[in-house]
Design a protein around this motif. Structure first.
Motif, PDB file in Angstrom:
ATOM      1  N   UNK A 159      39.716  24.572  31.982  1.00  0.00           N
ATOM      2  CA  UNK A 159      39.399  25.178  33.285  1.00  0.00           C
ATOM      3  C   UNK A 159      40.573  26.036  33.761  1.00  0.00           C
ATOM      4  N   UNK A 160      40.272  27.047  34.600  1.00  0.00           N
ATOM      5  CA  UNK A 160      41.343  27.940  35.053  1.00  0.00           C
ATOM      6  C   UNK A 160      42.464  27.181  35.775  1.00  0.00           C
ATOM      7  N   UNK A 161      43.638  27.748  35.703  1.00  0.00           N
ATOM      8  CA  UNK A 161      44.839  27.179  36.288  1.00  0.00           C
ATOM      9  C   UNK A 161      44.740  27.094  37.818  1.00  0.00           C
ATOM     10  N   UNK A 162      45.307  26.038  38.356  1.00  0.00           N
ATOM     11  CA  UNK A 162      45.480  25.960  39.807  1.00  0.00           C
ATOM     12  C   UNK A 162      44.215  25.689  40.600  1.00  0.00           C
ATOM     13  N   UNK A 163      43.176  25.224  39.936  1.00  0.00           N
ATOM     14  CA  UNK A 163      41.941  24.898  40.654  1.00  0.00           C
ATOM     15  C   UNK A 163      41.196  26.123  41.158  1.00  0.00           C
ATOM     16  N   UNK A 164      41.516  27.286  40.604  1.00  0.00           N
ATOM     17  CA  UNK A 164      40.851  28.510  41.045  1.00  0.00           C
ATOM     18  C   UNK A 164      39.381  28.536  40.620  1.00  0.00           C
ATOM     19  N   UNK A 165      38.567  29.100  41.474  1.00  0.00           N
ATOM     20  CA  UNK A 165      37.178  29.362  41.102  1.00  0.00           C
ATOM     21  C   UNK A 165      37.075  30.869  40.893  1.00  0.00           C
ATOM     22  N   UNK A 166      36.750  31.255  39.676  1.00  0.00           N
ATOM     23  CA  UNK A 166      36.778  32.680  39.340  1.00  0.00           C
ATOM     24  C   UNK A 166      35.401  33.326  39.408  1.00  0.00           C
ATOM     25  N   UNK A 167      34.377  32.496  39.548  1.00  0.00           N
ATOM     26  CA  UNK A 167      33.029  33.059  39.649  1.00  0.00           C
ATOM     27  C   UNK A 167      32.646  33.131  41.122  1.00  0.00           C
ATOM     28  N   UNK A 168      32.727  34.325  41.686  1.00  0.00           N
ATOM     29  CA  UNK A 168      32.418  34.497  43.109  1.00  0.00           C
ATOM     30  C   UNK A 168      30.962  34.112  43.370  1.00  0.00           C
ATOM     31  N   UNK A 169      30.737  33.437  44.474  1.00  0.00           N
ATOM     32  CA  UNK A 169      29.372  33.078  44.854  1.00  0.00           C
ATOM     33  C   UNK A 169      28.694  32.101  43.913  1.00  0.00           C
ATOM     34  N   UNK A 170      29.483  31.262  43.244  1.00  0.00           N
ATOM     35  CA  UNK A 170      28.881  30.341  42.269  1.00  0.00           C
ATOM     36  C   UNK A 170      28.019  29.260  42.925  1.00  0.00           C
ATOM     37  N   UNK A 171      28.174  29.061  44.226  1.00  0.00           N
ATOM     38  CA  UNK A 171      27.354  28.029  44.876  1.00  0.00           C
ATOM     39  C   UNK A 171      25.882  28.414  44.903  1.00  0.00           C
TER      40      UNK A 171
END
Lengths: 392, 127, 307
Positions: free
Chosen positions: B13-25
């Motif tokens: 998973x990406x570093x630092x708990x980042x969410x890279x997929x905008x609007x993934x909810x």
């Protein structure tokens, strides 16, 4: 070219910051760090740096703004001491957790109460488990050199962690010493440009920083942070090697002073190492096999290398300028002794010294070595933790 | 990969708990929170967009200035749309009743589109 | 002045699938605020309902860059982002125009984040701070804040046998922010969407800091039917409990004057948090609330030269 100057620790650090020319500095004044902020302000006012200087209303906001700036892809710095670092405490963990390569000089000063403006290490020791890398500096030269190297260490792709560069309040921050400053261009080419992988200002690839993890993800992200710490040691050494090429000054994870053949060793951080080296020389002249280990990288703790350096000694004293208040010694002692558990066992003792700026002199350190000699001879530790220099 | 990604370990998973997929909810379903379902009457709708501007869940589907349905994958059934609709073209119906209707419709051989669904012209939910 | 059909053509920057309660006003406020945006925007958010419900890993409801760091520092964090933007733009590393919005609830704004907000506004960062004011610490379970109105029962100011809910009046934060002499300050509510969106547009347009306080009723904490969220907002405006106004470069202006100022009683009656005020012996509290509203409304009209 580099030049030799008479300079205080604070001035040296401020000069390093000028040469680093960060995109953003957010800082708040506190004794004994104040000079750094003041001097840097004049660089801003005179146009000697391109930095956006954010004169925040507290250290909490200093770290918060630095976090925001770093997440935005900027090279961001702050500086603080003591209560200021304590006020940042919450945000220190967040800077590390978000994997932001912030660099911050910290001028070591005692924590209240009682309020005290002088040196000890209780401030940075309180931050030792925050995920920040900690580099300790014996003098102005080391503070300057460490700060410049810290940028490279923090921003290394395998690290991406914040770095705290510690130096002793007043003793180093306000003491005038000779130091060699590198040429501006040398520093700038050594540190290069920051190239963040993700940035808040990358509006075409919107990322969410600081999301909420439940029990299903928190552990994985913290494990990742722990893994990053394991990369630090190697990167610190690599950066030191490159720095040596530029500066001619060599750095390691720690400095071993006349330690190889020593039987009695003292472990210490920061400025007291200078005093201790004098004692070692003196005792060597008297025939005692005394040696010194001065830790530079305290977090993450280079335990394997420290064990290798201390293995086979007859007795070891760790000098802590902070009390753990655990009744089993100061924080450096606890770490060193824990690391030494698996080594063929020298006797180990701890001395808590210098709290709140209390001077430590050569006689006291010599006394420590004489204690070690007795312990080595008898094999008996009568006082595992001693308060050195306190009025009983 | 599943939407929650829970089969992934810490190395993946990406570093630092980042969410890279905008609007993934968008992939996360909150429609099953609903007790009441807004049922939209397309005939009566004036496309005034009042329901749209007040919807907390971005669940009023609009295309080229016209309402085209309700996103039932995310709609939580708060009822603001029905309450605010000036044309009274949204009706809040108990999900359990609608299910019963549907079941009955199915038994009567009416196929998938039961009575209620035929009435609510725009079940465009579940993107 | 916004047109609803035009607004629908703009991208939805806060998507569905967030976990706010059904009928929550916070996402309504955020959706409307983001409809005012014409240039790329970076959003910061304080810890609170909005942050936790929209960013549960690995799901984010934000289609804009977003940062949350802690509770008390949404303004300070965004001020750092904005400073980075200025620095990187100066160096030519960023070419786009970007705007900055920080969100915080009333706890993160009136209380624990007040200092960092005040500091960021004083420093003049080009940013908009939007407080979504739901009048208590809703995320931790409805504890009183300095935004909680007098008389409201919360879990730390419960209506008991001796003390009838919160004893103190609320802090007038919008006026406090106006006293910072920043270019733009406003009070708004999503029921009056056009008024609100226009205010966000103005706030974004000014150079320097702007503050908007937007009332965001919490159906759980205020205790009303979720379908009535917008109705409750309207009631707050019609009773002048929550007047809509702006302070533009020091000039106060009431942006919506109710045709007829309704007594607060009817509005209080609709909310479970005020239920105890209608018990015998507590009537005087309603009178005190009414007197406070009357006094504040007259003072506002006088300030706005509209008395």
């Amino acid at each position: 070219m580099s030049k030799r100057v008479a300079i205080t620790g604070n001035e040296a650090v401020a000069q390093a910051m000028r040469q680093i020319n960060p995109d953003v500095v957010a800082a708040y004044p506190i004794t004994p760090q104040t000079e750094i902020v003041q001097i840097f302000s004049t660089f801003v006012a005179d146009g000697d740096v391109d930095t956006e200087f954010v004169t925040v209303e507290s250290e909490h906001s200093a770290m918060s703004a630095t976090i925001g700036a770093s997440a935005a892809g900027a090279r961001a710095m702050t500086a603080t001491s003591s209560q200021g670092l304590a006020l940042m405490w919450e945000m220190l963990y967040i800077a590390a957790g978000l994997r932001l390569p912030i660099v911050a000089p910290v001028v070591n000063r005692a924590l209240s109460a009682p309020i005290n403006i002088h040196c000890d290490h209780s401030d940075t020791m309180g931050a030792r488990d925050s995920g920040w890398i900690q580099l300790y500096s014996e003098n102005a030269q080391e503070a300057y050199d460490n700060l410049i190297q810290a940028v490279r260490i923090a921003e290394h792709a395998d690290v991406q962690l914040p770095v705290m560069v510690c130096m002793d309040g007043f003793i180093v921050s306000h003491g005038m010493e000779n130091a060699e400053l590198l040429d501006d261009d040398m520093v700038r080419s050594f540190i290069g440009q920051r190239t963040p992988k993700h940035s808040l200002l990358d509006v075409d690839r919107p990322a969410t920083f600081g999301a909420l993890d439940f029990a299903d993800w928190y552990f994985e992200h913290r494990r990742q942070l722990a893994e990053a710490q394991t990369h630090v040691k190697g990167v610190v050494l690599d950066v030191a090697k490159e720095f040596a090429k530029v500066s001619g000054r060599s750095y390691d994870l720690f400095e071993a002073y006349r330690l190889d053949d020593a039987e009695l060793a003292v472990v210490v951080l920061n400025s007291a190492a200078g005093t201790a080296k004098e004692v070692v020389d003196d005792l060597r002249d008297k025939g005692m096999k005394a040696g010194l280990l001065k830790i530079r990288l305290f977090r993450p703790f280079p335990h394997e290398e420290i064990v290798a350096a201390l293995a086979g000694k007859k007795a070891i004293a760790v000098l802590d300028r902070a009390d753990g208040l655990s009744t089993m010694g100061g924080p450096v002692f606890v770490d060193v002794r824990s690391a030494m558990y698996d080594a063929p066992g020298p006797k180990m003792v701890n001395y808590i010294y210098g709290l709140g700026g209390r001077d430590i002199d050569t006689e006291q350190i010599a006394g420590v070595y004489w204690d070690l000699a007795r312990i080595a001879e008898t094999g008996k530790v009568t006082s595992p933790v001693t308060y050195l220099g306190v009025r009983e | 990969m599943s939407a929650s990604g829970k089969e992934k370990g810490w190395k993946d998973v990406p570093m630092g708990g980042l969410i890279l997929e905008a609007g993934s909810s968008d992939k996360y379903e909150t429609g099953d929170w609903r007790t009441y379902r807004p049922v939209w009457d397309q005939e009566k709708c004036r496309h005034c967009m009042i329901c749209w501007i007040y919807c907390p869940d971005s669940s009023i589907l609009v295309h080229e200035g016209k309402m085209v349905g309700i996103d039932y994958k995310h709609c939580k059934g708060c009822g603001i749309c029905a309450h605010e609709c000036p044309a009274k073209c949204i009706d809040m119906r108990l999900e359990t009743e609608l299910e019963a209707d549907r079941a009955e419709g199915a038994r009567a051989g009416a196929g998938a589109g039961g009575a209620c669904c035929a009435k609510s012209g725009g079940e465009a939910g579940g993107k | 002045m916004a047109n609803l059909r035009d607004l629908t053509k703009k991208e939805e920057l806060l998507c569905g699938g967030h976990r706010a309660c059904a009928g929550c006003a916070a996402p309504i406020a955020v959706r409307q605020a983001l409809k005012a945006v014409d240039t790329p925007v970076v959003v910061g958010c304080a810890t609170g309902c909005l942050e936790v419900t929209t960013t549960i890993y690995p799901f984010t409801s934000w289609r804009v860059p977003f940062i949350h760091s802690a509770f008390e520092n949404s303004a300070a964090t965004i001020s750092g982002v904005e400073a980075a933007y200025r620095a990187l733009k100066k160096k030519g590393k960023i070419t786009r125009d970007i705007q900055f919005i920080a969100f915080g609830g009333d706890g993160g704004t009136y209380d624990i984040g007040f200092q960092s907000l005040s500091g960021a506004m004083e420093r003049g960062h080009d940013m908009v701070y939007i407080c979504y004011d739901n009048e208590a610490y809703m995320n931790t379970g409805i504890q009183r804040s300095s935004a909680t109105p007098k008389g409201a029962s919360t879990t730390t100011s419960p209506a008991g046998k001796v003390i009838p809910g919160k004893v103190q009046f609320r802090k007038d934060l919008t006026a406090v922010m106006a006293a910072h002499n920043i270019p733009y300050v406003a009070q708004a509510v999503p029921s009056h969407w056009n008024d609100f969106i226009t205010k966000v547009q103005k706030a974004l347009a000014v150079k320097g800091p702007a503050f908007i306080n937007v009332l965001a009723p919490c159906r759980l904490g205020w205790q009303f039917d979720p379908a009535e969220t917008i109705d409750i907002m309207r009631g707050a405006v019609e009773t002048c409990f929550w007047p809509l106004y702006e302070v533009e470069n020091g000039v106060w202006r009431v942006t919506h004057k109710p045709r007829e100022k309704k007594p607060v009683r009817g509005w209080l009656e609709k909310q479970g948090r005020f239920r105890h005020l209608f018990r015998p012996g507590n009537e005087h509290i309603i009178e005190e609330i009414q007197a406070d509203i009357d006094r504040n409304w007259e003072a506002l009209l006088a300030r706005a030269g509209a008395a």
